[in-house]
Write a protein that holds these residues in place. Structure first.
Motif, mmCIF file in Angstrom:
data_model
loop_
_atom_site.group_PDB
_atom_site.id
_atom_site.type_symbol
_atom_site.label_atom_id
_atom_site.label_comp_id
_atom_site.label_asym_id
_atom_site.label_seq_id
_atom_site.Cartn_x
_atom_site.Cartn_y
_atom_site.Cartn_z
ATOM 1 N N THR A 238 0.858 -1.303 -0.134
ATOM 2 C CA THR A 238 -0.062 -0.137 0.142
ATOM 3 C C THR A 238 0.739 1.169 -0.189
ATOM 4 N N PRO A 239 0.863 1.795 -1.081
ATOM 5 C CA PRO A 239 1.744 3.215 -1.090
ATOM 6 C C PRO A 239 1.008 4.293 -0.274
ATOM 7 N N PRO A 240 1.786 5.432 0.025
ATOM 8 C CA PRO A 240 1.234 6.563 0.808
ATOM 9 C C PRO A 240 0.363 7.245 -0.180
ATOM 10 N N THR A 241 -0.836 6.884 0.007
ATOM 11 C CA THR A 241 -1.524 7.533 -1.143
ATOM 12 C C THR A 241 -1.922 8.864 -1.122
ATOM 13 N N GLY B 10 -8.987 -0.773 3.186
ATOM 14 C CA GLY B 10 -7.417 -0.041 3.512
ATOM 15 C C GLY B 10 -6.727 0.306 2.455
ATOM 16 N N PRO B 11 -6.478 1.722 2.167
ATOM 17 C CA PRO B 11 -7.082 2.667 2.927
ATOM 18 C C PRO B 11 -8.437 2.535 3.142
ATOM 19 N N GLN B 195 -3.479 2.532 7.855
ATOM 20 C CA GLN B 195 -4.685 2.870 6.979
ATOM 21 C C GLN B 195 -5.772 2.027 7.041
ATOM 22 N N PRO B 200 -4.237 7.556 7.557
ATOM 23 C CA PRO B 200 -4.052 7.439 6.153
ATOM 24 C C PRO B 200 -2.677 6.545 6.043
ATOM 25 N N SER B 201 -2.549 5.844 4.739
ATOM 26 C CA SER B 201 -1.399 5.015 4.404
ATOM 27 C C SER B 201 -0.148 5.613 4.440
ATOM 28 N N GLY B 202 0.855 4.908 4.680
ATOM 29 C CA GLY B 202 2.220 5.425 4.600
ATOM 30 C C GLY B 202 2.920 5.871 6.101
ATOM 31 N N LEU B 203 2.097 5.314 7.327
ATOM 32 C CA LEU B 203 2.293 5.747 8.384
ATOM 33 C C LEU B 203 2.333 4.262 9.119
#
Lengths: 361, 361
Positions: A238-241, B10-11, B195, B200-203
């Protein structure tokens, strides 16, 4: 309350039209009846958003087709570690050229996985210039040469691309990406964190010549294997969208400004204006970087003493100029004047500096 | 246009009050005269925001003082690779228990760096339940045992914490963190991407018993060394500030809802309502997971044939119910009903399912 001129080094100012769009579509994005943060990265809407960002970046940087463009979790430091693992075997040499703090940090993260060699370092001169390329001790057959075209803390920038022969050149362009035209074909890899010139923190980009991936021969966790991201359009996981979406808006804004060439002209004028104010202050403000290596993006400067530096920060803030405190590694002041900083912001800083010097000189 | 009920895995959906606050302070955050995305992670305002998120997470999860709480770039997959490098030497055994897709993926990323052993796997049964713990082949002296308390694709959830003796238990809680109370002291590490239930995603977050770090004896790039993040309040490098800020707002929202215990009651009711609709459909809808292992968070279900599945997705979307397509690994439908999904959203889905079955049954 109104927005200030924000000279932060990163996370840094974003174009205000981008922030307004992010705000306006925060609850409902593109007919999805949800925030962009809430939709699947594999859904049609986000896939199109992601593809447009890649296509715009390719257009803005004139990236040749034989390069991958990856959008990844993390920042430049994580990528420096991953690039060492992906581009070199454990017994291969990697040369690094140090012109400031971030080159040192990349070296630390590269050295754990390869035979790292400091080919040149400006440390002896306090990172105030670029070591003469004729004296670089490059290793024949090295897996790559790493350098940092713009050092955000020391304010040292390469204004030309160094010639390292056939060895792939790997550059951390976190702080000067798209600040002017750059010939991508001269590089093996261009990479960087987004949080200076492109978007929010937590997202990194990597532009990688395709033939360099998949040759390392190491047993890596699949998530560390950049080839897996290249094969999956940067969606191996899952990328940092949200960051990717904001970066896409910044790229659209850059295109509307005229792209890298136009930004280069604006950035040259901003830098000339600010350095002229420093050099014309009769010694009240000092920048110690040798003129040919002065950064267009990050301008560190010092006042006569710490008392006046404190006053400068307080009065600047009151005047709507924020983020001017220098990095703790160097002290003093620093004005980061990335693409999102308008010329009017630099002029406001220059005006303030003149006024402050008259009152405190 | 109005916001839909969003069942994405997810997200995923975020609480609407959180999104409204993010929107309202997008251009100017907390008197900083800049967006939260634009301010330094080392400035007073962001450091306070970050510290409050940690303190709220500690309070909500009742995390003992002998655990680090880290906020990191990346997601669960990156962390599974990093945890193997940080918690075990290359010759140490690590046991994994597989109950679905994400456990397999963690295994792939762990196995590159340690001697990985599959102690138990539900794969033979198509991941429809939890292998009987009495049959787990645990390795005495393993560095840790990894499992996935809730599998988002297969919809399999542990409703109790398995007993693995003195070996540290490491759990990917991406999809069920704070969905109910959980006894942190039973674990060596709890980790996950944000996410699904947090932001949000990326964390990613990692809750790590302090004595487990710094013992691996490997030469790691400093950015892969979790001890460095623990010593620097998760700011060894630039963290994903925007995600951290949103996660903090979600935690404040969770506190206002009554915390993990209150969410557990709501989530139990949501899951019971949805499974009752499936089981009461006379076979029109099917969920194949054994009742004691059915997830409260992710409910996969199938219709009689693919034609009706396509119709279901289209009609559901028209009725304001989105994100219901199952993962490509499993097919069918999937309703993810994390904390941010209100009971009214599940009721709307249940009502729609009943109506659809009557019309298409």
């Amino acid at each position: 309350m109104t927005r200030a001129y924000n000279f932060s080094a990163g996370p840094a100012a974003l174009p205000e039209p981008v922030l307004r769009q992010v705000r306006d579509e925060m609850l409902e994005w593109q007919g999805e009846r949800a925030s962009v943060m809430e939709v699947s990265h594999r859904g049609k809407a986000f896939v199109e958003c992601a593809a447009r960002a890649e296509s715009d970046l390719r257009e803005l940087m004139a990236i040749p087709d034989d390069y991958h463009v990856l959008f990844l979790q993390g920042g430049a430091t994580t990528l420096s570690a991953l690039l060492a693992l992906n581009l070199a075997g454990p017994d291969q040499a990697v040369d690094v050229v140090l012109t400031g703090h971030w080159g040192e940090k990349a070296l630390d993260n590269i050295a754990a996985s390869v035979k790292a060699n400091v080919a040149a370092s400006g440390k002896g001169d306090g990172y105030t210039g670029i070591p003469d390329p004729s004296g670089w001790q490059l290793t024949p057959g090295a897996a790559f040469v790493h350098y940092t075209p713009n050092e955000t803390i020391h304010g040292v920038e390469f204004h030309d691309i160094p010639d390292v022969g056939d060895v792939p050149l790997v550059a951390d362009i976190s702080s000067n990406v798209l600040s002017r035209p750059m010939d991508v074909s001269r590089f093996g890899v261009l990479y960087g964190g987004a949080q200076k010139n492109l978007g929010p923190s937590g997202l990194a980009i990597a532009i990688i010549r395709k033939d360099l991936l998949g040759r390392h021969g190491r047993a890596l966790p699949p998530i560390f294997e950049l080839q897996n991201q290249a094969r999956n359009d940067s969606m191996f996981n899952t990328p940092p969208t949200f960051g990717w979406y904001v970066l896409g808006l910044v790229l659209q804004w850059l295109k509307a400004q005229g792209g890298a060439a136009a930004m280069g002209e604006v950035n040259r004028r901003k830098a000339e204006n600010l350095y002229a104010a420093i050099d014309g202050s009769g010694g009240f403000y000092r920048n110690n970087v040798q003129a040919p290596a002065r950064s267009w993006m990050n301008v560190p400067f010092f006042l006569p003493d710490e008392t006046r530096e404190q006053a400068f920060l307080a009065e600047a803030k009151a005047a709507g100029l924020v983020g001017l405190k220098g990095h703790r590694a160097l002290g003093g002041m620093r004005a980061s004047i990335y693409n999102a900083m308008p010329e009017a912001g630099v002029q406001a800083l220059v005006d303030f500096m003149g006024d402050f010097a008259r009152r405190h000189g």
